[in-house]
Write a protein that holds these residues in place. Sequence first.
Motif, PDB file in Angstrom:
ATOM      1  N   ARG A 203      44.809 -36.279  19.224  1.00 30.89           N
ATOM      2  CA  ARG A 203      43.632 -35.935  20.022  1.00 30.89           C
ATOM      3  C   ARG A 203      44.020 -35.082  21.220  1.00 30.89           C
ATOM      4  N   THR A 204      43.033 -34.374  21.737  1.00 31.63           N
ATOM      5  CA  THR A 204      43.298 -33.500  22.872  1.00 31.63           C
ATOM      6  C   THR A 204      42.085 -33.410  23.780  1.00 31.63           C
ATOM      7  N   PHE A 205      42.346 -32.927  24.994  1.00 29.63           N
ATOM      8  CA  PHE A 205      41.275 -32.706  25.964  1.00 29.63           C
ATOM      9  C   PHE A 205      40.982 -31.206  26.018  1.00 29.63           C
ATOM     10  N   LEU A 206      39.753 -30.849  25.702  1.00 24.61           N
ATOM     11  CA  LEU A 206      39.329 -29.448  25.758  1.00 24.61           C
ATOM     12  C   LEU A 206      38.170 -29.343  26.738  1.00 24.61           C
TER      13      LEU A 206
ATOM     14  N   PHE B  15      37.952 -29.486  13.446  1.00 28.92           N
ATOM     15  CA  PHE B  15      38.238 -30.553  14.406  1.00 28.92           C
ATOM     16  C   PHE B  15      37.026 -31.482  14.536  1.00 28.92           C
ATOM     17  N   LYS B  16      37.300 -32.704  15.010  1.00 29.80           N
ATOM     18  CA  LYS B  16      36.234 -33.710  15.158  1.00 29.80           C
ATOM     19  C   LYS B  16      35.989 -34.024  16.633  1.00 29.80           C
ATOM     20  N   LEU B  17      34.754 -33.841  17.077  1.00 30.45           N
ATOM     21  CA  LEU B  17      34.373 -34.148  18.469  1.00 30.45           C
ATOM     22  C   LEU B  17      34.194 -35.653  18.625  1.00 30.45           C
ATOM     23  N   THR B  18      34.854 -36.253  19.623  1.00 27.38           N
ATOM     24  CA  THR B  18      34.693 -37.699  19.820  1.00 27.38           C
ATOM     25  C   THR B  18      34.111 -38.057  21.197  1.00 27.38           C
ATOM     26  N   ALA B  19      34.073 -37.081  22.122  1.00 28.68           N
ATOM     27  CA  ALA B  19      33.445 -37.345  23.419  1.00 28.68           C
ATOM     28  C   ALA B  19      33.120 -36.021  24.095  1.00 28.68           C
ATOM     29  N   ALA B  20      32.018 -36.005  24.844  1.00 26.43           N
ATOM     30  CA  ALA B  20      31.640 -34.793  25.583  1.00 26.43           C
ATOM     31  C   ALA B  20      30.849 -35.187  26.819  1.00 26.43           C
ATOM     32  N   LYS B  21      31.085 -34.451  27.886  1.00 26.95           N
ATOM     33  CA  LYS B  21      30.441 -34.774  29.160  1.00 26.95           C
ATOM     34  C   LYS B  21      30.264 -33.481  29.960  1.00 26.95           C
ATOM     35  N   PHE B  22      29.031 -33.212  30.384  1.00 23.75           N
ATOM     36  CA  PHE B  22      28.758 -32.015  31.190  1.00 23.75           C
ATOM     37  C   PHE B  22      28.801 -32.440  32.653  1.00 23.75           C
ATOM     38  N   VAL B  23      29.804 -32.000  33.374  1.00 25.04           N
ATOM     39  CA  VAL B  23      30.025 -32.518  34.729  1.00 25.04           C
ATOM     40  C   VAL B  23      30.415 -31.440  35.735  1.00 25.04           C
ATOM     41  N   GLN B  24      30.156 -31.784  36.995  1.00 20.39           N
ATOM     42  CA  GLN B  24      30.689 -31.016  38.114  1.00 20.39           C
ATOM     43  C   GLN B  24      32.026 -31.671  38.488  1.00 20.39           C
ATOM     44  N   VAL B  25      33.124 -30.943  38.361  1.00 22.91           N
ATOM     45  CA  VAL B  25      34.448 -31.492  38.663  1.00 22.91           C
ATOM     46  C   VAL B  25      34.601 -31.655  40.168  1.00 22.91           C
ATOM     47  N   THR B  26      35.111 -32.820  40.600  1.00 18.76           N
ATOM     48  CA  THR B  26      35.359 -33.008  42.031  1.00 18.76           C
ATOM     49  C   THR B  26      36.705 -32.368  42.389  1.00 18.76           C
ATOM     50  N   ARG B  27      36.910 -32.165  43.664  1.00 15.16           N
ATOM     51  CA  ARG B  27      38.158 -31.562  44.122  1.00 15.16           C
ATOM     52  C   ARG B  27      39.367 -32.433  43.751  1.00 15.16           C
ATOM     53  N   GLU B  28      39.214 -33.741  43.944  1.00 15.69           N
ATOM     54  CA  GLU B  28      40.300 -34.683  43.635  1.00 15.69           C
ATOM     55  C   GLU B  28      40.628 -34.646  42.140  1.00 15.69           C
ATOM     56  N   GLN B  29      39.567 -34.623  41.344  1.00 14.72           N
ATOM     57  CA  GLN B  29      39.739 -34.579  39.885  1.00 14.72           C
ATOM     58  C   GLN B  29      40.434 -33.268  39.464  1.00 14.72           C
ATOM     59  N   ALA B  30      40.045 -32.173  40.091  1.00 15.36           N
ATOM     60  CA  ALA B  30      40.645 -30.865  39.772  1.00 15.36           C
ATOM     61  C   ALA B  30      42.119 -30.855  40.158  1.00 15.36           C
ATOM     62  N   GLU B  31      42.438 -31.419  41.307  1.00 19.89           N
ATOM     63  CA  GLU B  31      43.839 -31.442  41.748  1.00 19.89           C
ATOM     64  C   GLU B  31      44.683 -32.315  40.828  1.00 19.89           C
ATOM     65  N   ARG B  32      44.094 -33.420  40.341  1.00 21.67           N
ATOM     66  CA  ARG B  32      44.812 -34.263  39.380  1.00 21.67           C
ATOM     67  C   ARG B  32      44.997 -33.520  38.056  1.00 21.67           C
TER      68      ARG B  32
ATOM     69  N   LEU C 296      32.123 -28.340  30.648  1.00 24.94           N
ATOM     70  CA  LEU C 296      31.898 -29.269  29.539  1.00 24.94           C
ATOM     71  C   LEU C 296      33.251 -29.862  29.157  1.00 24.94           C
ATOM     72  N   ALA C 297      33.440 -31.141  29.527  1.00 20.80           N
ATOM     73  CA  ALA C 297      34.692 -31.845  29.219  1.00 20.80           C
ATOM     74  C   ALA C 297      34.544 -32.517  27.863  1.00 20.80           C
ATOM     75  N   MET C 298      35.580 -32.395  27.021  1.00 22.97           N
ATOM     76  CA  MET C 298      35.467 -32.920  25.651  1.00 22.97           C
ATOM     77  C   MET C 298      36.782 -33.520  25.166  1.00 22.97           C
ATOM     78  N   VAL C 299      36.655 -34.452  24.224  1.00 19.92           N
ATOM     79  CA  VAL C 299      37.816 -34.951  23.493  1.00 19.92           C
ATOM     80  C   VAL C 299      37.590 -34.589  22.027  1.00 19.92           C
ATOM     81  N   TRP C 300      38.616 -34.018  21.406  1.00 21.10           N
ATOM     82  CA  TRP C 300      38.535 -33.629  19.997  1.00 21.10           C
ATOM     83  C   TRP C 300      39.728 -34.220  19.257  1.00 21.10           C
TER      84      TRP C 300
END
Length: 147
Positions: A3-6, A30-47, A71-75
């Motif tokens: 699996r990967t984060f796309l 590929f198979k999509l297993t999770a998706a989330k439409f989000v505004q990335v926070t600064r802390e999250q971006a730095e991580r 759009l954050a996803m796991v495939w």
Amino acid sequence: MDRTFLMVKPDGVQRGLIGRIISRLEDKGFKLTAAKFVQVTREQAERHYEEHKGKPFFENLVNFITSGPVLAMVWEGDDIITLSRTLIGKTSVTEALPGTIRGDFAAHTPFNLIHGSDSPQSAEREIANFFGPDEEVQYDKSVTAWI
Ligand code: IDP
């Protein structure tokens, strides 16, 4: 199954390329297993980009990735980390070949439309930065045997 984060980056969202990018990932089988439409926070971006901390482009990169929703996803798929990075194309838009997502749609680095994990360790870390343990959907796709 690997699996990967796309993630469709803010430029991909703004340019209306979410659908076409997802189509390419689906086309590959590929198979999509999770998706989330989000505004990335600064802390999250730095991580997310912690390996680039201290590099000259780090601040710009964090500003870019937090500049609008993503759009954050796991495939999932066999060898998906390598295969998805081949499909995505090279980091530098001047080196990304036609036929790849970046090669076909991106014209200026760092606006290269999509992020893909570069190792299983990065994938696990990046997934955990965006998704909780119960947010992935487990299901079977009947075509898997044919891919
Ligand atoms: P990747 O996204 O192809 O895995 P990385 O080296 O992990 O490439 O870099 C993360 C992101 O940082 C790139 O996708 C790009 O948006 C940006 N970036 C990488 N190198 C540079 C650079 O030299 N100048 C400006 N931005 C860069």
